[in-house]
Design an enzyme around this catalytic site. Structure first.
Site, PDB file in Angstrom:
ATOM      1  N   SER A  31       2.011  26.988  16.568  1.00 37.69           N
ATOM      2  CA  SER A  31       2.706  28.200  16.133  1.00 37.69           C
ATOM      3  C   SER A  31       4.194  28.099  16.475  1.00 37.69           C
ATOM      4  CB  SER A  31       2.060  29.405  16.837  1.00 37.69           C
ATOM      5  OG  SER A  31       2.865  30.545  16.748  1.00 37.69           O
ATOM      6  N   HIS A  50      13.584  27.397  23.118  1.00 38.65           N
ATOM      7  CA  HIS A  50      12.496  28.362  22.955  1.00 38.65           C
ATOM      8  C   HIS A  50      11.836  28.593  24.305  1.00 38.65           C
ATOM      9  CE1 HIS A  50       9.266  30.581  21.017  1.00 38.65           C
ATOM     10  NE2 HIS A  50       8.497  30.042  21.943  1.00 38.65           N
ATOM     11  N   ARG A  93      -4.367  36.460  15.477  1.00 33.71           N
ATOM     12  CA  ARG A  93      -4.741  36.001  16.829  1.00 33.71           C
ATOM     13  C   ARG A  93      -4.515  37.103  17.848  1.00 33.71           C
ATOM     14  NH1 ARG A  93      -0.845  31.514  17.589  1.00 33.71           N
ATOM     15  NH2 ARG A  93      -1.681  31.412  19.687  1.00 33.71           N
ATOM     16  N   LYS A 114       7.580  26.826  13.591  1.00 35.33           N
ATOM     17  CA  LYS A 114       8.784  27.619  13.321  1.00 35.33           C
ATOM     18  C   LYS A 114      10.045  26.844  13.702  1.00 35.33           C
ATOM     19  CE  LYS A 114       6.679  30.878  15.495  1.00 35.33           C
ATOM     20  NZ  LYS A 114       6.037  32.022  16.117  1.00 35.33           N
ATOM     21  N   ASP A 121       2.032  30.945   9.788  1.00 32.62           N
ATOM     22  CA  ASP A 121       2.029  31.298  11.208  1.00 32.62           C
ATOM     23  C   ASP A 121       2.183  32.800  11.393  1.00 32.62           C
ATOM     24  OD1 ASP A 121       2.186  30.806  14.124  1.00 32.62           O
ATOM     25  OD2 ASP A 121       4.146  31.731  13.806  1.00 32.62           O
TER      26      ASP A 121
END
Ligand code: URA
Length: 427
Positions: free
Chosen positions: A185, A84, A170, A189, A163
């Site tokens: 967040s 990620h 947000r 995931k 989320d």
């Protein structure tokens, strides 16, 4: 235990540590619509201002995971590893990385997002390939992981729905840049996705969420601890995002640059980061005897790319779309390019139509920025420094404005100091 939103908001406003039961309740009640958006935005702002302890962050993450379904890859014949990135300009690394790691015998289940703001989205880039589709069912995803070894697709609605709702809120309430909220967040995931190991590419610099290395290090440490605590082997690399990656920022133009890497060429920095992340993913999956550089050289990573694109309906050999109009920015002087600002380039690509301002906006496949030199390269007055691409020429003016002050050229090479791409490793 039953709580109410005002009690939880005021507790965090007054700097109290939230209890497990307050956290579980507020996430569940928000997902169900019992806690209103305005209440959750007040709580998000209180968290941004007053922070959270590690215990609160871990519980918040877990509650978001429990708001939806978890995926299970334990039936696959190979180990799984995912990557990620916290998001950067020209960050196309997933495109060469996923098939490369698959070619080394590790399955890569990469659930990606679309771009918002100045950083591009992996799905937007891949959607510039004719026929390619981002939405797969769970069974299609599992089949592709078994047969090809890599899948890059959109996260289904069932994965951490809390989320999804909170991130959208947000985004419009100025509460994105809070370490507890970003870490929970991202990690909710990734943990719900069920990968066995995870490598985080935490960006630092003008084009990143975190412009400061200490804040990026804290974000990385928080995420590594969350992953490890949930049984996912997790490491983070802190990497530079003051300069954009490679020579392209856009959609189709980034796909083309990724294909160059898979063909054994491509920009040195993109190759360096792809290999550094691949080595971490292979180590996390217990396959560190394999050298990913060999798989780039022998064409097997390219074979995996083509199989991955075809499996999702795309034609890897079809010409990629190009923009209708282009505009060249010439180097204003002769010398050494000492700085090319990632934020300036990202904003320009976005304004040219490569990115979107609102979730529902379309993106242009051919739009973006190509730069012809990287910091440290010689440039000649009057020669092309950047080329801007778009279908809508009225966009050039605003894109050019964002590039003003975005680069420096020095007459003397001594004005240039090379910076490392990989700044730190956090495990
Ligand atoms: N990416 C996410 O998924 N969540 C954040 O909060 C920030 C970046």
């Amino acid at each position: 235990m039953q709580h109410d939103a005002v009690e939880v908001i005021t507790a965090k406003r007054d700097r109290a540590e939230l209890s497990d039961s307050q956290i579980d309740w507020v996430i569940d009640a928000y997902t169900r619509g019992e806690v209103a958006d305005e209440q959750m935005s007040a709580l998000a702002m209180a968290i941004l201002l007053n922070g959270m302890t590690r215990r609160e962050i871990a519980r918040w993450t877990d509650a978001m995971i429990r708001s939806g379904k978890r995926m299970d890859f334990s039936g696959l014949s190979r180990p799984t590893a995912d990557k990620h990135s916290t998001g950067g300009v020209g960050d196309k690394i997933t495109l060469p990385l996923a098939p490369l790691v698959a070619a080394c015998g590790v399955a890569v289940p990469q659930l990606s997002g679309r771009g918002l703001g100045h950083t591009g989205g992996t799905l937007d880039k891949l959607e510039s390939i004719p026929g390619w589709r981002a939405s797969l069912s769970n069974d299609e995803m599992l089949d592709q992981l078994e047969s090809v070894g890599a899948v890059v697709c959109a996260a289904g609605a069932g994965l951490a729905p809390a989320d999804k709702k909170l991130y959208a809120l947000r985004d419009v309430t100025g509460t994105v840049p809070a370490i507890p909220l970003i870490a929970s967040s991202i990690m909710s995931k990734k943990i719900a996705e069920g990968t066995g190991s995870l490598v985080l590419d935490v960006k630092v610099g003008t084009g990143a969420f975190m412009t400061d290395a200490d804040a990026a290090r804290e974000l990385a440490r928080t995420m590594v601890d969350l992953g490890t605590g949930a049984g996912v082997r997790t490491v983070a690399l802190l990497t530079d995002m003051s300069t954009p990656l490679g020579f392209t920022a856009g959609n189709a133009i980034e796909v083309a640059e990724s294909v160059e890497v898979l063909a054994g060429g491509g920009p040195a920095d993109v190759v360096e980061l792809t290999l550094a992340l691949a080595r971490e993913m292979l180590a996390g999956a217990g396959r560190d005897g394999v050298d990913p550089a060999d798989r780039l050289a022998d064409g097997s990573a390219m074979d995996a790319w083509k199989a991955m694109v075809r499996a999702q309906g795309g034609d890897p050999d079809a010409p990629l779309p190009t923009a209708r109009e282009s505009h060249v920015v010439a180097a204003p002087s002769t010398g050494v390019l000492t700085r090319l600002d990632a934020m300036a380039v990202g904003m320009a690509a976005w304004r040219l139509g490569a990115g979107r301002a609102r979730k529902e906006d379309p993106v242009q496949a051919g739009a973006g920025v190509v730069w012809h030199a990287r910091p440290g390269d010689d440039v000649v007055a009057g020669e092309p420094l950047l080329t801007l691409h778009t279908d809508e020429p009225e966009r050039f003016e605003r894109a050019l404005e964002s590039l003003e002050g975005g680069y420096d050229i020095a007459a003397d090479r001594s004005a240039y100091t090379p910076e490392p791409l990989v700044i730190d490793r956090i495990a």
